[in-house]
Scaffold this motif. Structure first.
Motif, short mmCIF file in Angstrom:
data_model
loop_
_atom_site.label_atom_id
_atom_site.label_comp_id
_atom_site.label_asym_id
_atom_site.label_seq_id
_atom_site.Cartn_x
_atom_site.Cartn_y
_atom_site.Cartn_z
N ALA A 55 0.83 -1.21 0.00
CA ALA A 55 0.00 0.00 0.00
C ALA A 55 0.86 1.26 0.00
O ALA A 55 0.48 2.29 -0.57
N LYS A 56 2.03 1.17 0.64
CA LYS A 56 2.96 2.30 0.66
C LYS A 56 3.80 2.38 -0.62
O LYS A 56 4.65 3.27 -0.77
N ARG A 57 3.63 1.40 -1.49
CA ARG A 57 4.34 1.31 -2.78
C ARG A 57 5.86 1.22 -2.58
O ARG A 57 6.64 1.82 -3.32
N SER A 58 6.25 0.48 -1.57
CA SER A 58 7.67 0.27 -1.30
C SER A 58 8.07 -1.11 -1.82
O SER A 58 7.70 -2.14 -1.23
N ARG A 59 8.80 -1.13 -2.92
CA ARG A 59 9.20 -2.41 -3.51
C ARG A 59 10.15 -3.17 -2.58
O ARG A 59 10.01 -4.39 -2.39
N LEU A 60 11.10 -2.48 -2.01
CA LEU A 60 12.11 -3.13 -1.17
C LEU A 60 11.47 -3.78 0.06
O LEU A 60 11.72 -4.95 0.36
N LEU A 61 10.64 -3.02 0.75
CA LEU A 61 10.03 -3.52 1.98
C LEU A 61 9.00 -4.61 1.69
O LEU A 61 8.92 -5.61 2.42
N SER A 62 8.22 -4.43 0.64
CA SER A 62 7.17 -5.42 0.33
C SER A 62 7.78 -6.75 -0.11
O SER A 62 7.29 -7.81 0.29
N THR A 63 8.83 -6.72 -0.92
CA THR A 63 9.47 -7.98 -1.32
C THR A 63 10.21 -8.63 -0.16
O THR A 63 10.28 -9.86 -0.07
N PHE A 64 10.74 -7.81 0.74
CA PHE A 64 11.40 -8.35 1.93
C PHE A 64 10.39 -9.11 2.80
O PHE A 64 10.64 -10.25 3.22
N CYS A 65 9.23 -8.49 3.05
CA CYS A 65 8.19 -9.15 3.84
C CYS A 65 7.62 -10.36 3.11
O CYS A 65 7.35 -11.40 3.72
N LEU A 66 7.46 -10.22 1.79
CA LEU A 66 6.93 -11.33 1.01
C LEU A 66 7.89 -12.52 1.02
O LEU A 66 7.44 -13.68 1.05
N ALA A 67 9.17 -12.26 1.02
CA ALA A 67 10.16 -13.34 1.08
C ALA A 67 9.97 -14.16 2.36
O ALA A 67 10.03 -15.39 2.34
N PHE A 68 9.73 -13.48 3.48
CA PHE A 68 9.49 -14.18 4.74
C PHE A 68 8.17 -14.95 4.69
O PHE A 68 8.08 -16.08 5.18
N ALA A 69 7.13 -14.32 4.11
CA ALA A 69 5.83 -14.97 4.04
C ALA A 69 5.88 -16.23 3.18
O ALA A 69 5.38 -17.30 3.57
N ALA A 70 6.51 -16.13 1.99
CA ALA A 70 6.61 -17.28 1.10
C ALA A 70 7.61 -18.31 1.62
O ALA A 70 7.50 -19.50 1.33
N HIS A 71 8.60 -17.85 2.40
CA HIS A 71 9.57 -18.76 3.00
C HIS A 71 8.88 -19.73 3.96
O HIS A 71 9.29 -20.88 4.10
N GLN A 72 7.79 -19.25 4.56
CA GLN A 72 7.08 -20.08 5.52
C GLN A 72 6.04 -20.97 4.86
O GLN A 72 5.89 -22.14 5.23
N SER A 73 5.29 -20.43 3.90
CA SER A 73 4.18 -21.21 3.35
C SER A 73 4.10 -21.25 1.83
O SER A 73 3.12 -21.77 1.28
N PHE A 74 5.05 -20.71 1.12
CA PHE A 74 5.21 -20.82 -0.33
C PHE A 74 4.15 -20.07 -1.16
O PHE A 74 4.49 -19.30 -2.07
N TYR A 75 2.87 -20.26 -0.86
CA TYR A 75 1.80 -19.72 -1.71
C TYR A 75 1.79 -18.20 -1.84
O TYR A 75 1.37 -17.68 -2.89
N PRO A 76 2.20 -17.43 -0.83
CA PRO A 76 2.19 -15.96 -0.99
C PRO A 76 3.06 -15.45 -2.13
O PRO A 76 2.98 -14.26 -2.45
#
Length: 426
Positions: free
Chosen positions: A176-197
């Motif tokens: 929502a903040k349009r931050s590519r760096l922060l959003s991909t960083f958080c997404l990496a953790f989310a997908a690292h745990q459950s893949f589907y994100p």
């Protein structure tokens, strides 16, 4: 104006009371809440094996990532009451993050409509969003998350879905903040745990793209995400000293070896499946949620909030080991589409199915497992109906948005029913 603090306090009180009343033991064994991937009892077992210099990834008990294992090792050193407080605090933080993400999303939706007013039909101004009309939507999201029975039960059962939802909410906020760096960083953790994100890469790329630079944004988003994911996997390897964890984490998610019943669609189908068809249909089932990403992105490329909501719902419906904590997460975002309610067509039916299946599921489980007066077909019927209700809800939101866009462009005659005071489409 509605105050979110009431929801925060009430949500905390409900969770604290349920923890102190001993609901953990009964809820932690519920298959609708705890799965092989998010069960806290499996986490405790994995940490126990790790502390005795045995690999938790040798058997079929522990399926969390090494990063999660390290985090849970520190958590289990805490006092029981402090540990309960950590789970409650995570839920509160998730609600606050979702509230802020919703506030930014709703601002973008209103701003986008204001920019398109010149192309809208003159009658459509009656249904365009005003800032004062949507001011309370973020607070409704807070209440929808903290007071959602699915989320409350998931928290009290101490499932790791609580932490997964927190990371996913941070991803949405960064988007929502349009931050590519922060959003991909958080997404990496989310997908690292459950893949589907990982499918949220598409809305992130759209949200962070500048004018006519979508391909560049896709490339930058993908490479940034790949960099963070590589770091996490490398850290996981260094902490365990082997690559065995990949088979126990991502392998378990993708191959679905544990057919413990849950609210998903995999377990019953693959229990009945012949071995020589198993691999083929596993690929089909796993590809199913991903084939919707590109068509939805093409249709709703100008509506990142809706696209993100849709993908979160698809994850909760079609993942291999879903739980009601996953369902509760995207249901909490429904107030975002409050303005689409007049265009809904199946809301009453969907609500009834949600209610009935939520009540019948534990009853039929008891009849099947404990009394033997029912069988797996009874329980699967409720999970199938539950998944059908979610699909109906999702398609209702998408079709409502399509109708709303149509009426913005071509106009719509609205009148107020004087008796009920409700919007009626003519």
């Amino acid at each position: 104006m509605y105050s979110p603090w009431k929801s925060n306090i009430l949500g905390v009180v409900i969770r604290a009371w349920m923890f102190n009343s001993g609901f953990y033991e009964s809820l932690s064994d519920r298959v609708e809440i705890s799965t092989p991937l998010n069960s806290w009892k499996r986490v405790v077992e994995g940490v126990y094996l790790q502390q005795r210099s045995q690999s938790p990834y040798e058997g079929d008990v522990f399926h969390e990532t090494p990063t999660g294992l390290l985090f849970y090792t520190y958590l289990l050193k805490l006092n029981c009451n402090v540990l309960h407080a950590v789970f409650i605090l995570c839920d509160v933080i998730t609600a606050i993050v979702l509230t802020e993400a919703t506030r930014l999303f709703i601002q973008d939706i209103v701003k986008d409509q204001q920019n398109k007013l010149k192309t809208c039909h003159k009658d459509a101004k009656k249904i365009t969003l005003k800032k004062e009309e949507v001011a309370n939507v973020p607070q409704y999201v807070t209440a929808a998350y903290l007071l959602n029975p699915y989320i409350v039960c998931s928290c009290v059962a101490m499932t790791t879905t609580v932490f997964a939802n927190l990371i996913l909410s941070l991803t949405l906020l960064a988007m929502a903040k349009r931050s590519r760096l922060l959003s991909t960083f958080c997404l990496a953790f989310a997908a690292h745990q459950s893949f589907y994100p990982i499918m949220l890469l598409v809305p992130i790329a759209i949200a962070t793209a500048k004018e006519k630079q979508l391909l560049k944004s896709v490339f930058l988003t993908t490479t940034t995400y790949a960099f963070f994911t590589s770091l996490l996997i490398w850290f996981a390897y260094l902490s365990t000293g082997s690559w065995r964890f990949i088979e126990s984490t991502y392998g378990c998610i993708l191959k679905v070896p544990d057919l413990t019943p849950n609210i998903g669609l995999f377990w019953y189908f693959f229990t009945e499946m012949f071995d020589h068809f198993y691999l083929f249909f596993t690929y089909v089932f796993q590809l199913n949620p991903f084939i919707y990403v590109i068509p939805l992105a093409i249709r709703f490329d100008d509506n990142v909030p809706l696209l993100s909501f849709t993908l979160c719902a698809i994850m909760a419906i079609f993942k291999s080991y879903p739980s009601i904590g996953d369902v509760g997460f995207y249901l909490a975002l429904l107030p975002l589409w409050n303005h689409l309610v007049p265009f809904f067509r199946h809301s009453f039916i969907v609500g009834c199915i949600f209610l009935v299946t939520s009540v019948l599921s534990p009853i039929l489980w008891y009849l099947w497992i404990y009394t033997g007066s029912a069988n797996a077909n009874f329980f699967f019927a409720t999970t199938l109906a539950f998944a059908t209700a979610q699909i109906f809800l999702l398609t209702d939101v998408l079709f409502a948005q399509a109708k709303y866009d149509y009426h913005l462009k071509h106009g719509v005659d609205l009148k107020i029913n004087g008796k009920e005071g409700m919007l009626v489409l003519e």
